[in-house]
Design an enzyme around this catalytic site. Structure first.
Site, mmCIF file in Angstrom:
data_model
loop_
_atom_site.group_PDB
_atom_site.id
_atom_site.type_symbol
_atom_site.label_atom_id
_atom_site.label_comp_id
_atom_site.label_asym_id
_atom_site.label_seq_id
_atom_site.Cartn_x
_atom_site.Cartn_y
_atom_site.Cartn_z
ATOM 1 N N TRP A 84 60.071 -1.698 84.713
ATOM 2 C CA TRP A 84 61.472 -2.059 84.956
ATOM 3 C C TRP A 84 62.014 -1.412 86.223
ATOM 4 C CZ3 TRP A 84 65.765 -4.616 82.969
ATOM 5 C CH2 TRP A 84 67.014 -4.150 83.405
ATOM 6 N N MET A 85 62.901 -2.160 86.923
ATOM 7 C CA MET A 85 63.647 -1.618 88.065
ATOM 8 C C MET A 85 65.108 -2.018 87.945
ATOM 9 S SD MET A 85 63.396 -3.198 91.933
ATOM 10 C CE MET A 85 62.369 -2.060 92.828
ATOM 11 N N ASN A 86 66.046 -1.064 88.243
ATOM 12 C CA ASN A 86 67.390 -1.504 88.630
ATOM 13 C C ASN A 86 67.798 -0.809 89.923
ATOM 14 O OD1 ASN A 86 67.898 0.387 86.145
ATOM 15 N ND2 ASN A 86 69.961 0.259 86.929
ATOM 16 N N ASP A 87 68.964 -0.259 90.026
ATOM 17 C CA ASP A 87 69.551 0.127 91.321
ATOM 18 C C ASP A 87 68.620 0.856 92.296
ATOM 19 O OD1 ASP A 87 71.525 -0.357 89.461
ATOM 20 O OD2 ASP A 87 72.401 1.628 89.587
ATOM 21 N N ARG B 101 79.767 8.771 87.361
ATOM 22 C CA ARG B 101 78.386 8.627 87.832
ATOM 23 C C ARG B 101 78.239 8.078 89.259
ATOM 24 N NH1 ARG B 101 78.692 4.841 83.437
ATOM 25 N NH2 ARG B 101 78.578 2.672 84.108
ATOM 26 N N GLN C 229 65.997 3.098 90.159
ATOM 27 C CA GLN C 229 66.073 3.270 88.719
ATOM 28 C C GLN C 229 64.871 2.582 88.085
ATOM 29 O OE1 GLN C 229 69.230 4.545 86.515
ATOM 30 N NE2 GLN C 229 68.375 5.789 88.154
ATOM 31 N N TRP D 139 73.202 -8.066 85.966
ATOM 32 C CA TRP D 139 73.162 -7.534 84.601
ATOM 33 C C TRP D 139 73.341 -8.621 83.562
ATOM 34 C CZ3 TRP D 139 70.816 -3.497 83.208
ATOM 35 C CH2 TRP D 139 70.754 -2.384 84.046
ATOM 36 N N GLU E 248 80.791 0.694 89.712
ATOM 37 C CA GLU E 248 79.518 1.430 89.775
ATOM 38 C C GLU E 248 79.057 1.550 91.236
ATOM 39 O OE1 GLU E 248 77.507 0.788 85.482
ATOM 40 O OE2 GLU E 248 77.058 -0.821 86.854
ATOM 41 N N PHE F 134 70.186 8.926 86.038
ATOM 42 C CA PHE F 134 70.879 7.734 86.528
ATOM 43 C C PHE F 134 70.956 7.755 88.067
ATOM 44 C CE2 PHE F 134 73.617 5.860 82.817
ATOM 45 C CZ PHE F 134 72.483 5.681 82.062
HETATM 46 C C1 FRU Z 1 74.362 0.322 87.750
HETATM 47 C C2 FRU Z 1 74.134 1.430 86.732
HETATM 48 C C3 FRU Z 1 74.663 2.736 87.277
HETATM 49 C C4 FRU Z 1 73.865 3.749 86.523
HETATM 50 C C5 FRU Z 1 72.517 3.079 86.405
HETATM 51 C C6 FRU Z 1 71.790 3.345 85.130
HETATM 52 O O1 FRU Z 1 73.476 -0.733 87.649
HETATM 53 O O2 FRU Z 1 74.735 1.089 85.501
HETATM 54 O O3 FRU Z 1 76.061 2.895 87.156
HETATM 55 O O4 FRU Z 1 73.774 4.972 87.206
HETATM 56 O O5 FRU Z 1 72.754 1.680 86.505
HETATM 57 O O6 FRU Z 1 70.537 2.739 85.147
#
Ligand code: FRU
Length: 473
Positions: free
Chosen positions: A26-29, A158, A45, A298, A211, A85
């Site tokens: 998995w990848m996010n930010d 955050r 992430q 998301w 965010e 995070f």
């Molecule tokens: C944004 C977010 C951030 C948080 C991270 C958690 O996509 O929700 O606010 O730090 O992802 O994975």
């Protein structure tokens, strides 16, 4: 071929070549983006154990050119008590933090959000800002012994983005109180002790939680020769309430005095498509900021049909401000396009009697200039003619230019987010430049000299594409 083998090969056809993707997880930010010692470092992430949003950690990749990425060992790992995070990395050149040995080169310092789990004995449920540092150029990281360094007792505080502000001689951190829709600005002399200097809110960005903020110092290009100005742009993500629905990113032009940000114009979309979130800039870059975003949303990330890897980052984009003669400022962005990809001129497509056929398994770019206020349709038809999947960029003098992926998928995908927001060229403009990059499942369009970008994912799995343009008059 067994069904498993079939789906595996389809997923491989979705994997872009010039966008950063996790190998099998998995990848996010994007996190901790920094240009350091001549290389581009991207952290992100990541769930090192799976394909869902869990076990959040920072993965690490490096690049020499922003388009070819090499995976590195995991940089910061979750524990039972703490999720890592989003956050940023700076080069503490003067060792203001004292985290490197006296006399040794200054360390890289990561500021990230500790999201404490229920297993934490004293901080369960709290989100606070912590530090890790590296004295070997980003390969290995040590958590600071006094973490967290900034704790407000909040459950939604955050995404610290830190930069050096030379005029005040202080580090500046922008971070969010996500649910309260507030940007908090703190400053520090040593990255360890932080003082709150201001709180920024904006009534026009109220569709969701805030965010991943970033505050950019941006050069201004002016039509008035000899001006050497700069401005500030706050980049802010919201989920939902993004410009194109679901999660998305805004840009606000304004001013920053070292303590306080003031907006000078209404928020505008950073991207007209649905697939650019949490975009932030690289530290260590002079001149035009360079940004990467998460190329997903998301609202439907868990339905993206790739497995076991999930998500990519966008292509890098540079950002600048351009002043017109009346003094107003526009945000312009330019895609960082790989040098070596197949390029087709749209005049060639317009002149052809039949579709121009390209290999869809390799990245390509369609480039050209089309009339800004005419009707035309550029169709990218993926797959065989009996079962085509169409991606359509169309222009209509009243409705503007729209990228529509509703027919581009093998199976229905994110139908409610099929169309980008429209781009309406200035009435005085005759020509519209188009740079449309397709890197397998990742499509990015730069319009009108960088006045607009559109990012969209498509999932067709075809190996060939026929391109047509009609009519052009
Ligand atoms: C944004 C977010 C951030 C948080 C991270 C958690 O996509 O929700 O606010 O730090 O992802 O994975």
């Amino acid at each position: 071929m067994t069904p498993t083998a079939l789906s595996q090969s389809r997923t491989d056809l979705f994997r872009p070549r010039h966008h950063l993707t996790p190998e099998s997880t998995w990848m996010n930010d994007p996190n901790g983006l920094i240009r350091h010692a001549g290389r581009w470092h991207a952290f992100y992430q990541n769930n090192p154990l799976g394909s869902d949003h869990a076990n959040l950690s920072w993965a690490h990749a490096v690049s020499d050119d922003l388009v070819t990425w090499a995976h590195q060992p995991l940089a910061l790992s979750f524990t039972e008590e703490e999720q890592i995070f989003s956050g940023s990395v700076v080069h503490d050149e003067q060792n203001s933090s004292g985290l490197a040995e006296p006399g040794a080169p200054g360390p890289l310092v990561a500021l990230y959000t500790s999201a404490y789990t229920d297993a934490h004995p004293t901080l369960a449920g709290i989100q606070a800002q912590s530090i890790a540092f590296s004295t070997d150029g980003g390969t290995t990281w040590t958590h600071h012994r006094d973490n967290p360094v900034l704790d407000r007792g909040s459950r939604n505080f955050r995404d610290p983005k830190v930069f050096w502000h030379g005029e005040s001689g202080r580090w500046v951190m922008v971070a969010v109180e996500a649910v309260d829709q507030q940007l908090l600005i703190h400053t520090s002399e040593d990255l360890l002790t932080w003082e709150l200097t201001s709180v920024f809110t904006h009534p026009e960005i109220d569709g969701g939680i805030w965010e991943c903020p970033d505050l950019l110092r941006v050069p201004v290009r002016s039509e008035v020769a000899g001006t050497d100005a700069e401005g500030w742009v706050l980049v802010l993500s919201t989920n939902p309430g993004g410009p194109a629905g679901g999660s998305g990113t805004y840009a606000l032009i304004g001013d920053f005095d070292g303590e306080r940000f003031t907006a000078q114009a209404s928020p505008q979309p950073l991207d007209l498509g649905p697939d650019c979130y949490a975009a932030v800039s690289f530290s260590g870059v002079d001149g035009d900021p360079v940004l990467l975003g998460w190329m997903n949303n998301w609202e439907y990330v868990n339905r993206t049909p790739t497995s076991p890897w999930r998500s990519s980052l966008t292509l890098a984009r540079t950002l600048r401000l351009v002043a017109s003669t009346d003094g107003s400022l526009e945000v312009h962005q330019h895609l960082v396009v790989p040098d070596r990809i197949a390029t087709v001129d749209l005049s060639e497509v317009a002149a052809a009697d039949s579709p121009v056929v390209l290999d869809a398994t390799e990245p390509f770019i369609l480039r050209g200039i089309l009339p800004a206020h005419a009707s035309w349709t550029l169709v990218l038809r993926f797959g065989d003619p009996a079962k085509p999947h169409d991606l359509v960029l169309s222009s209509d003098p009243e409705r503007g230019v729209v990228l529509d992926r509703s027919a581009a998928h093998a199976e229905p995908f994110a139908v409610e987010h099929a169309r980008s927001l429209p781009y309406l060229p200035d009435p005085g403009r005759e020509d519209l430049t188009i740079d449309l990059v397709v890197d397998r499942s990742c499509v990015e369009v730069e319009l009108d000299g960088g006045r607009a970008l559109i990012s969209q994912q498509i999932f067709h799995g075809a190996s060939e594409v026929g391109v047509t343009l009609t009519p052009i008059a």
